[in-house]
Design a protein around this motif. Structure first.
Motif, PDB file in Angstrom:
ATOM      1  N   LEU A  66       0.197  -4.916  11.696  1.00  0.00           N
ATOM      2  CA  LEU A  66      -0.877  -6.073  10.849  1.00  0.00           C
ATOM      3  C   LEU A  66      -1.555  -5.324   9.488  1.00  0.00           C
ATOM      4  CD1 LEU A  66      -1.697  -7.808  14.433  1.00  0.00           C
ATOM      5  CD2 LEU A  66       0.291  -7.852  12.380  1.00  0.00           C
ATOM      6  N   VAL A  67      -0.416  -4.897   8.521  1.00  0.00           N
ATOM      7  CA  VAL A  67      -1.519  -4.090   7.384  1.00  0.00           C
ATOM      8  C   VAL A  67       0.217  -4.998   6.141  1.00  0.00           C
ATOM      9  CG1 VAL A  67      -1.250  -2.467   5.409  1.00  0.00           C
ATOM     10  CG2 VAL A  67      -1.975  -2.878   7.866  1.00  0.00           C
ATOM     11  N   HIS A  68      -0.121  -5.588   5.583  1.00  0.00           N
ATOM     12  CA  HIS A  68       0.135  -6.368   4.099  1.00  0.00           C
ATOM     13  C   HIS A  68       0.268  -5.151   2.850  1.00  0.00           C
ATOM     14  CE1 HIS A  68       1.158 -10.278   5.209  1.00  0.00           C
ATOM     15  NE2 HIS A  68      -0.012 -10.640   5.580  1.00  0.00           N
ATOM     16  N   ARG A  69       1.958  -4.930   2.299  1.00  0.00           N
ATOM     17  CA  ARG A  69       1.569  -4.000   1.421  1.00  0.00           C
ATOM     18  C   ARG A  69       2.569  -4.732   0.314  1.00  0.00           C
ATOM     19  NH1 ARG A  69       2.592  -1.655   6.333  1.00  0.00           N
ATOM     20  NH2 ARG A  69       1.867   0.841   6.475  1.00  0.00           N
ATOM     21  N   LEU A  70       1.260  -4.534  -1.123  1.00  0.00           N
ATOM     22  CA  LEU A  70       1.472  -5.358  -2.050  1.00  0.00           C
ATOM     23  C   LEU A  70       1.845  -4.755  -3.329  1.00  0.00           C
ATOM     24  CD1 LEU A  70      -1.595  -7.976  -2.010  1.00  0.00           C
ATOM     25  CD2 LEU A  70       0.671  -8.147  -0.831  1.00  0.00           C
ATOM     26  N   ASN A  71       2.880  -5.151  -3.706  1.00  0.00           N
ATOM     27  CA  ASN A  71       3.291  -4.229  -5.173  1.00  0.00           C
ATOM     28  C   ASN A  71       2.445  -4.377  -6.445  1.00  0.00           C
ATOM     29  OD1 ASN A  71       5.265  -2.329  -4.020  1.00  0.00           O
ATOM     30  ND2 ASN A  71       6.556  -4.126  -4.271  1.00  0.00           N
ATOM     31  N   TYR A  72       1.217  -3.298  -7.047  1.00  0.00           N
ATOM     32  CA  TYR A  72       1.311  -4.235  -8.170  1.00  0.00           C
ATOM     33  C   TYR A  72       0.615  -3.008  -9.526  1.00  0.00           C
ATOM     34  CZ  TYR A  72      -2.996  -5.899 -11.212  1.00  0.00           C
ATOM     35  OH  TYR A  72      -3.910  -6.647 -12.046  1.00  0.00           O
ATOM     36  N   ASP A  73       1.500  -3.961 -10.579  1.00  0.00           N
ATOM     37  CA  ASP A  73       1.209  -2.224 -11.603  1.00  0.00           C
ATOM     38  C   ASP A  73      -0.248  -2.527 -12.765  1.00  0.00           C
ATOM     39  OD1 ASP A  73       1.903  -1.876 -14.285  1.00  0.00           O
ATOM     40  OD2 ASP A  73       3.940  -2.970 -14.210  1.00  0.00           O
ATOM     41  N   PHE A  74      -0.174  -1.694 -13.031  1.00  0.00           N
ATOM     42  CA  PHE A  74      -2.362  -1.601 -13.508  1.00  0.00           C
ATOM     43  C   PHE A  74      -2.058  -1.822 -15.188  1.00  0.00           C
ATOM     44  CE2 PHE A  74      -3.414  -0.297  -9.578  1.00  0.00           C
ATOM     45  CZ  PHE A  74      -4.545  -1.194  -8.204  1.00  0.00           C
ATOM     46  N   GLY A  75      -0.900  -1.434 -15.165  1.00  0.00           N
ATOM     47  CA  GLY A  75      -0.618  -1.183 -16.542  1.00  0.00           C
ATOM     48  C   GLY A  75      -0.716   0.442 -16.957  1.00  0.00           C
ATOM     49  N   ARG A  76      -0.430   0.851 -18.226  1.00  0.00           N
ATOM     50  CA  ARG A  76      -0.502   1.812 -18.398  1.00  0.00           C
ATOM     51  C   ARG A  76       0.590   3.289 -18.210  1.00  0.00           C
ATOM     52  NH1 ARG A  76      -5.670   0.405 -17.701  1.00  0.00           N
ATOM     53  NH2 ARG A  76      -7.171  -0.100 -18.815  1.00  0.00           N
ATOM     54  N   LYS A  77       1.222   2.550 -17.191  1.00  0.00           N
ATOM     55  CA  LYS A  77       2.666   3.488 -16.633  1.00  0.00           C
ATOM     56  C   LYS A  77       1.412   3.646 -15.372  1.00  0.00           C
ATOM     57  CE  LYS A  77       4.507   4.929 -20.687  1.00  0.00           C
ATOM     58  NZ  LYS A  77       5.038   6.275 -21.353  1.00  0.00           N
ATOM     59  N   THR A  78       0.964   2.921 -14.743  1.00  0.00           N
ATOM     60  CA  THR A  78       0.765   2.990 -13.490  1.00  0.00           C
ATOM     61  C   THR A  78       1.324   1.572 -11.956  1.00  0.00           C
ATOM     62  OG1 THR A  78      -0.787   4.810 -14.348  1.00  0.00           O
ATOM     63  CG2 THR A  78      -1.724   3.573 -11.717  1.00  0.00           C
ATOM     64  N   GLN A  79       2.746   2.141 -11.198  1.00  0.00           N
ATOM     65  CA  GLN A  79       1.869   1.188 -10.104  1.00  0.00           C
ATOM     66  C   GLN A  79       2.061   1.374  -9.074  1.00  0.00           C
ATOM     67  OE1 GLN A  79       6.254   0.176 -10.660  1.00  0.00           O
ATOM     68  NE2 GLN A  79       6.053  -0.505 -12.333  1.00  0.00           N
ATOM     69  N   SER A  80       0.885   0.863  -7.999  1.00  0.00           N
ATOM     70  CA  SER A  80       1.230   1.357  -6.653  1.00  0.00           C
ATOM     71  C   SER A  80       1.502   0.027  -5.661  1.00  0.00           C
ATOM     72  CB  SER A  80      -1.408   1.625  -7.111  1.00  0.00           C
ATOM     73  OG  SER A  80      -1.138   2.230  -7.926  1.00  0.00           O
ATOM     74  N   VAL A  81       0.979   0.645  -4.517  1.00  0.00           N
ATOM     75  CA  VAL A  81       1.119  -0.349  -2.928  1.00  0.00           C
ATOM     76  C   VAL A  81      -0.863  -0.571  -2.521  1.00  0.00           C
ATOM     77  CG1 VAL A  81       2.113  -0.586  -1.121  1.00  0.00           C
ATOM     78  CG2 VAL A  81       3.897   0.960  -2.216  1.00  0.00           C
ATOM     79  N   VAL A  82      -0.444  -1.224  -2.690  1.00  0.00           N
ATOM     80  CA  VAL A  82      -1.780  -2.233  -2.478  1.00  0.00           C
ATOM     81  C   VAL A  82      -1.985  -2.021  -0.307  1.00  0.00           C
ATOM     82  CG1 VAL A  82      -3.997  -3.007  -2.708  1.00  0.00           C
ATOM     83  CG2 VAL A  82      -2.838  -2.551  -4.027  1.00  0.00           C
ATOM     84  N   GLN A  83      -2.436  -1.808  -0.220  1.00  0.00           N
ATOM     85  CA  GLN A  83      -2.621  -2.091   1.018  1.00  0.00           C
ATOM     86  C   GLN A  83      -3.481  -2.671   1.589  1.00  0.00           C
ATOM     87  OE1 GLN A  83      -0.618   0.994   3.698  1.00  0.00           O
ATOM     88  NE2 GLN A  83      -1.630   2.813   2.556  1.00  0.00           N
ATOM     89  N   GLN A  84      -3.348  -4.179   3.182  1.00  0.00           N
ATOM     90  CA  GLN A  84      -4.576  -4.923   3.330  1.00  0.00           C
ATOM     91  C   GLN A  84      -4.277  -5.744   4.889  1.00  0.00           C
ATOM     92  OE1 GLN A  84      -4.741  -7.773   0.276  1.00  0.00           O
ATOM     93  NE2 GLN A  84      -4.081  -9.340   2.064  1.00  0.00           N
ATOM     94  N   ASN A  85      -5.110  -5.589   5.280  1.00  0.00           N
ATOM     95  CA  ASN A  85      -4.985  -5.879   6.999  1.00  0.00           C
ATOM     96  C   ASN A  85      -4.905  -6.807   6.799  1.00  0.00           C
ATOM     97  OD1 ASN A  85      -5.483  -3.338   8.477  1.00  0.00           O
ATOM     98  ND2 ASN A  85      -7.768  -3.310   6.999  1.00  0.00           N
ATOM     99  N   TYR A  86      -4.432  -7.543   8.357  1.00  0.00           N
ATOM    100  CA  TYR A  86      -4.377  -9.165   8.260  1.00  0.00           C
ATOM    101  C   TYR A  86      -5.500  -9.498   8.037  1.00  0.00           C
ATOM    102  CZ  TYR A  86       0.562  -9.559   9.044  1.00  0.00           C
ATOM    103  OH  TYR A  86       2.390 -10.204   9.059  1.00  0.00           O
ATOM    104  N   GLY A  87      -5.329 -11.253   7.935  1.00  0.00           N
ATOM    105  CA  GLY A  87      -7.108 -11.159   7.387  1.00  0.00           C
ATOM    106  C   GLY A  87      -7.654 -11.962   6.686  1.00  0.00           C
ATOM    107  N   VAL A  88      -7.261 -10.259   5.573  1.00  0.00           N
ATOM    108  CA  VAL A  88      -7.839 -10.626   4.562  1.00  0.00           C
ATOM    109  C   VAL A  88      -7.166 -10.798   3.110  1.00  0.00           C
ATOM    110  CG1 VAL A  88      -8.729  -8.794   2.277  1.00  0.00           C
ATOM    111  CG2 VAL A  88      -8.417  -8.234   4.909  1.00  0.00           C
ATOM    112  N   PHE A  89      -8.202 -11.619   1.997  1.00  0.00           N
ATOM    113  CA  PHE A  89      -7.266 -12.498   1.333  1.00  0.00           C
ATOM    114  C   PHE A  89      -6.840 -12.213  -0.023  1.00  0.00           C
ATOM    115  CE2 PHE A  89      -8.411 -14.393  -2.863  1.00  0.00           C
ATOM    116  CZ  PHE A  89      -7.731 -15.991  -3.036  1.00  0.00           C
ATOM    117  N   SER A  90      -6.067 -13.482  -0.137  1.00  0.00           N
ATOM    118  CA  SER A  90      -4.666 -13.579  -0.533  1.00  0.00           C
ATOM    119  C   SER A  90      -3.821 -11.882  -0.207  1.00  0.00           C
ATOM    120  CB  SER A  90      -5.029 -13.135  -1.799  1.00  0.00           C
ATOM    121  OG  SER A  90      -3.968 -13.361  -2.801  1.00  0.00           O
ATOM    122  N   ALA A  91      -2.854 -12.592   0.734  1.00  0.00           N
ATOM    123  CA  ALA A  91      -2.239 -12.024   1.497  1.00  0.00           C
ATOM    124  C   ALA A  91      -0.945 -11.008   0.786  1.00  0.00           C
ATOM    125  CB  ALA A  91      -1.583 -12.944   3.085  1.00  0.00           C
ATOM    126  N   ASP A  92      -0.043 -12.555   0.225  1.00  0.00           N
ATOM    127  CA  ASP A  92       1.167 -12.126  -0.051  1.00  0.00           C
ATOM    128  C   ASP A  92       1.126 -11.218  -2.000  1.00  0.00           C
ATOM    129  OD1 ASP A  92       0.666 -14.536  -1.287  1.00  0.00           O
ATOM    130  OD2 ASP A  92       2.394 -15.720  -0.869  1.00  0.00           O
TER     131      ASP A  92
END
Length: 376
Positions: free
Chosen positions: A189-215
């Motif tokens: 019950l943890v979402h894993r969201l890909n996010y590009d911070f720029g500066r050639k930095t990409q990360s996987v941002v994790q969040q528990n179910y129930g936290v705002f903006s799931a997808d």
């Protein structure tokens, strides 16, 4: 203060945080129906262990005090509200056991009362935890207002229980009665969201179910990050209402040596942030206030503040946070806030700060605020 009569006793309830909207009560018809259904279906409840989920203002906790229930609180404001109303009704706090939504009770539940939240992700997280901590013959009662019904409620309930029955409507509310636990449901019950911070930095941002903006990372937050430049002088930074901590991550990427504070009303948000950002200079606070932050100590506060609380739209809490943040900022400090264009934040911010617009598009606006004589 609203009053409610139950079993020849009169209970008084007050909302926390307080609101100027007099039409808002500290309980709903769904709360009343949950109590009615509990005793109607099981008049001789006897010595049962009751779990209470999403009791926003303590209505269920107060009325069921004799069972010494376990109350699961996801928000610090919710916990404060329950305690406030227990004390107002002179109920010994020792009768109530508090638990966070990722915790396991000392004793499995025989009955659970759950006020279904707006977030179906959070509903699933609750049911997942309940399923693991319910006796084999246990019953779960889930209350909701009929106008908020969605078939997804039934789909989620049927993932965990064999028998899912929906009650008749009463005062525009209904109750789902769940019985017969299915075999163990193993799922993350943890979402894993890909996010590009720029500066050639990409990360996987994790969040528990129930936290705002799931997808996805919320678009307003993305707009804020895209337009945020941490100054050389900004060494102590607060991510206010931090959610999964992605704004703090962006700050840390720009300034790794910064002292970063993350605070949120949501327990699941703070636990999510801990999955994403750490280090000796990172500090987390599960709190709906800024009590943990010293006065005049911060160089920068960044925020995408909430304006939805459950099914309600309410900026009163947001305005309170603006004032608290101002109290924690140094006189040379900066407050950066993103908002939807339709929200009238500028009017309220101008009562506290000198305000300018850092960036805007057709949907969002980023305000840069400071004190007289300091910028922005």
């Amino acid at each position: 203060m609203d009053t409610y009569n139950f079993e020849d006793n009169s209970f008084s309830f007050k909302r926390y945080p307080e609101t100027t909207n007099r039409s808002l009560r500290a309980w709903s018809a769904a709360d009343e129906y949950l109590i009615k259904k509990l005793f109607e279906d099981d008049p001789d409840t006897g010595n049962v262990h009751i779990g209470i989920y999403n009791d926003r203002f303590g209505f269920l906790s107060c009325l069921l005090k004799k069972f010494e229930p376990t109350v699961v609180t996801e928000r610090k404001s919710q916990q404060r509200s329950v305690i406030q109303n227990l004390e107002a009704n002179r109920i010994d706090l020792k009768l109530i056991k508090f638990m966070d939504p990722l915790e396991c009770p000392v004793q499995n539940f025989d009955r659970v009362l759950l006020n279904i939240p707006k977030s179906m992700d959070l509903f699933e997280l609750y049911l997942h935890q309940i399923h693991s901590n319910l006796t084999d013959n246990g019953t779960v009662l889930c209350g909701f207002m009929t106008k908020y019904f969605t078939p997804q409620m039934l789909n989620i309930a049927e993932t965990y229980f064999e028998n899912v029955e929906q009650s008749l409507a009463l005062k525009k509310s209904r109750v789902l009665v769940l019985k017969g636990k299915k075999e163990s449901v193993n799922r993350s019950l943890v979402h894993r969201l890909n996010y590009d911070f720029g500066r050639k930095t990409q990360s996987v941002v994790q969040q528990n179910y129930g936290v705002f903006s799931a997808d996805h990372i919320d678009y307003a937050t993305q707009f804020l990050i895209d337009n945020l430049q941490v100054k050389e002088s900004e060494n102590k930074v607060l991510d206010l209402a931090c959610g999964n901590g992605v704004i703090a991550m962006a700050v840390q990427l720009q300034k790794p040596e910064a002292e970063i504070y993350l605070t949120d009303d949501s327990f699941l948000a703070i636990e999510s942030a801990k999955l994403n950002i750490d280090g000796p200079g990172v500090h987390y606070f599960w709190n709906d206030r800024l009590d943990d932050i010293p006065k005049d100590s911060l160089d920068l506060v960044v925020t995408n503040p909430p304006f939805h609380f459950g099914f309600e739209t309410n900026i009163e809490v947001t305005i309170r946070l603006f004032n608290e943040a101002a109290d924690k900022l140094k006189k040379t400090g900066r407050f950066v806030c993103v908002a939807n264009q339709h929200l009238n934040y500028k009017t309220h911010l101008e009562k506290i700060f000198k305000v300018s617009v850092l960036a805007q598009n057709d949907k969002f606006i980023v305000y840069e605020c400071g004190f007289e004589g300091s910028g922005p």
